[in-house]
Every structure is written in structure tokens, then in C-alpha cells.
Design a protein around this motif. Structure first.
Motif, PDB file in Angstrom:
ATOM      1  N   UNK A  70       0.813  -1.185   0.083  1.00 14.37           N
ATOM      2  CA  UNK A  70       0.005  -0.072   0.037  1.00 14.37           C
ATOM      3  C   UNK A  70       1.008   1.281  -0.021  1.00 14.37           C
ATOM      4  N   UNK A  71       0.417   2.255  -0.705  1.00 15.46           N
ATOM      5  CA  UNK A  71       1.026   3.440  -0.952  1.00 15.46           C
ATOM      6  C   UNK A  71       0.191   4.596  -0.506  1.00 15.46           C
ATOM      7  N   UNK A  72       0.629   5.489   0.530  1.00 11.48           N
ATOM      8  CA  UNK A  72      -0.021   6.542   1.084  1.00 11.48           C
ATOM      9  C   UNK A  72       0.414   7.905   0.560  1.00 11.48           C
ATOM     10  N   UNK A  73      -0.344   8.591   0.033  1.00 16.31           N
ATOM     11  CA  UNK A  73       0.337  10.228  -0.511  1.00 16.31           C
ATOM     12  C   UNK A  73      -0.561  11.147   0.396  1.00 16.31           C
ATOM     13  N   UNK A  74       0.003  12.161   0.857  1.00 17.65           N
ATOM     14  CA  UNK A  74      -0.392  13.333   1.208  1.00 17.65           C
ATOM     15  C   UNK A  74      -0.495  14.610   0.733  1.00 17.65           C
ATOM     16  N   UNK A 109      -9.417  19.318  -5.393  1.00 17.35           N
ATOM     17  CA  UNK A 109      -8.914  17.908  -5.149  1.00 17.35           C
ATOM     18  C   UNK A 109     -10.052  16.948  -5.291  1.00 17.35           C
ATOM     19  N   UNK A 110     -11.197  17.172  -4.507  1.00 18.37           N
ATOM     20  CA  UNK A 110     -12.169  16.172  -4.709  1.00 18.37           C
ATOM     21  C   UNK A 110     -12.684  15.957  -5.834  1.00 18.37           C
ATOM     22  N   UNK A 111     -12.853  16.838  -6.798  1.00 17.57           N
ATOM     23  CA  UNK A 111     -13.227  16.807  -8.157  1.00 17.57           C
ATOM     24  C   UNK A 111     -12.215  15.887  -8.872  1.00 17.57           C
ATOM     25  N   UNK A 112     -10.993  15.984  -8.793  1.00 17.40           N
ATOM     26  CA  UNK A 112      -9.899  15.502  -9.479  1.00 17.40           C
ATOM     27  C   UNK A 112      -9.907  14.058  -8.854  1.00 17.40           C
ATOM     28  N   UNK A 113     -10.032  13.806  -7.704  1.00 16.83           N
ATOM     29  CA  UNK A 113      -9.957  12.432  -7.104  1.00 16.83           C
ATOM     30  C   UNK A 113     -11.124  11.556  -7.683  1.00 16.83           C
ATOM     31  N   UNK A 148      -8.752  10.204   3.480  1.00 11.79           N
ATOM     32  CA  UNK A 148      -9.088  10.625   4.663  1.00 11.79           C
ATOM     33  C   UNK A 148      -8.651  12.082   4.804  1.00 11.79           C
ATOM     34  N   UNK A 149      -9.066  12.579   5.783  1.00 12.58           N
ATOM     35  CA  UNK A 149      -8.549  14.110   6.034  1.00 12.58           C
ATOM     36  C   UNK A 149      -8.009  14.056   7.492  1.00 12.58           C
ATOM     37  N   UNK A 150      -6.969  14.992   7.626  1.00 14.06           N
ATOM     38  CA  UNK A 150      -6.239  15.251   8.999  1.00 14.06           C
ATOM     39  C   UNK A 150      -6.273  16.875   9.021  1.00 14.06           C
ATOM     40  N   UNK A 151      -7.327  17.295   9.832  1.00 14.32           N
ATOM     41  CA  UNK A 151      -7.176  18.730  10.089  1.00 14.32           C
ATOM     42  C   UNK A 151      -5.841  19.236  10.547  1.00 14.32           C
ATOM     43  N   UNK A 207      -6.394  21.481   5.478  1.00 10.37           N
ATOM     44  CA  UNK A 207      -6.426  20.082   5.565  1.00 10.37           C
ATOM     45  C   UNK A 207      -5.462  19.362   4.783  1.00 10.37           C
ATOM     46  N   UNK A 208      -5.130  18.176   5.371  1.00 10.10           N
ATOM     47  CA  UNK A 208      -4.336  17.490   4.881  1.00 10.10           C
ATOM     48  C   UNK A 208      -4.932  16.038   4.282  1.00 10.10           C
ATOM     49  N   UNK A 209      -4.978  15.928   3.156  1.00 13.12           N
ATOM     50  CA  UNK A 209      -5.800  14.679   2.742  1.00 13.12           C
ATOM     51  C   UNK A 209      -4.719  13.626   2.294  1.00 13.12           C
ATOM     52  N   UNK A 210      -5.035  12.410   2.882  1.00 17.40           N
ATOM     53  CA  UNK A 210      -4.156  11.327   2.599  1.00 17.40           C
ATOM     54  C   UNK A 210      -4.951  10.162   1.804  1.00 17.40           C
ATOM     55  N   UNK A 211      -4.349  10.119   0.788  1.00 18.77           N
ATOM     56  CA  UNK A 211      -4.903   8.947  -0.054  1.00 18.77           C
ATOM     57  C   UNK A 211      -4.183   7.494  -0.226  1.00 18.77           C
ATOM     58  N   UNK A 212      -4.781   6.787   0.035  1.00 20.63           N
ATOM     59  CA  UNK A 212      -3.858   5.359   0.029  1.00 20.63           C
ATOM     60  C   UNK A 212      -4.441   4.422  -1.107  1.00 20.63           C
TER      61      UNK A 212
END
Length: 75
Positions: A1-5, A17-21, A39-42, A47-52
Motif C-alpha cells: 500500500x502507498x499513501x500520499x499526503x 482535489x475532490x473533483x480530481x480524485x 481521509x482528512x487530517x485537520x 486540511x491534509x488529505x491522505x490517499x491510500x
């Protein structure tokens, strides 16, 4: 698994970002939607969005897509 912030500083950047995602997920025709999560990390005022991603190549493609999309939108 790869997580990007992704550090998103403004509401318009978060919306983009959500539109692009979701466009990426749709265009990639990912059959197993459990292979990607967001997921979101305030962090104070942003916001930090973490996509795994289960697949490293999907992570690379999304990172490139988001980078190009940000440039196109002037973010």
C-alpha cells in the motif's frame, strides 16, 4: 500500500482535489473501490488529505494527474 499526503490550503483547492480524485477513480475504471481510500487530517487552518492506494502505479498516476490539474486550475 502507498499513501500520499496532499496539503490543501483553501476551500477552492479542497473542492478541486475532490473533483480530481473522483474523476481519476472514474477514468481509471477501478473495479475494486476498496483499493483506494481518502481521509482528512485537520492541520490548523488547512486540511491534509491522505490517499491510500493498493497499487503503487495508481499512486504515481494520481500524483501526476493532481499536479497537472493544479497547474491547469492555477492553484
Amino acid at each position: 500500500m502507498v499513501s500520499l499526503e496532499f496539503d490543501l490550503n483553501t476551500d477552492s483547492e479542497q473542492d478541486a482535489f475532490f473533483g480530481a480524485f473522483f474523476k481519476f477513480v472514474e477514468a481509471a475504471s477501478i473495479a475494486d473501490t476498496d483499493s483506494i481510500s481518502v481521509r482528512s487530517d485537520p492541520m490548523g487552518d488547512h486540511q491534509i488529505k491522505v490517499v491510500t492506494f493498493e497499487d503503487a502505479s495508481q499512486a504515481d498516476r494520481f500524483q501526476s494527474y493532481w499536479s497537472q490539474r493544479r497547474k491547469w486550475l492555477g492553484l
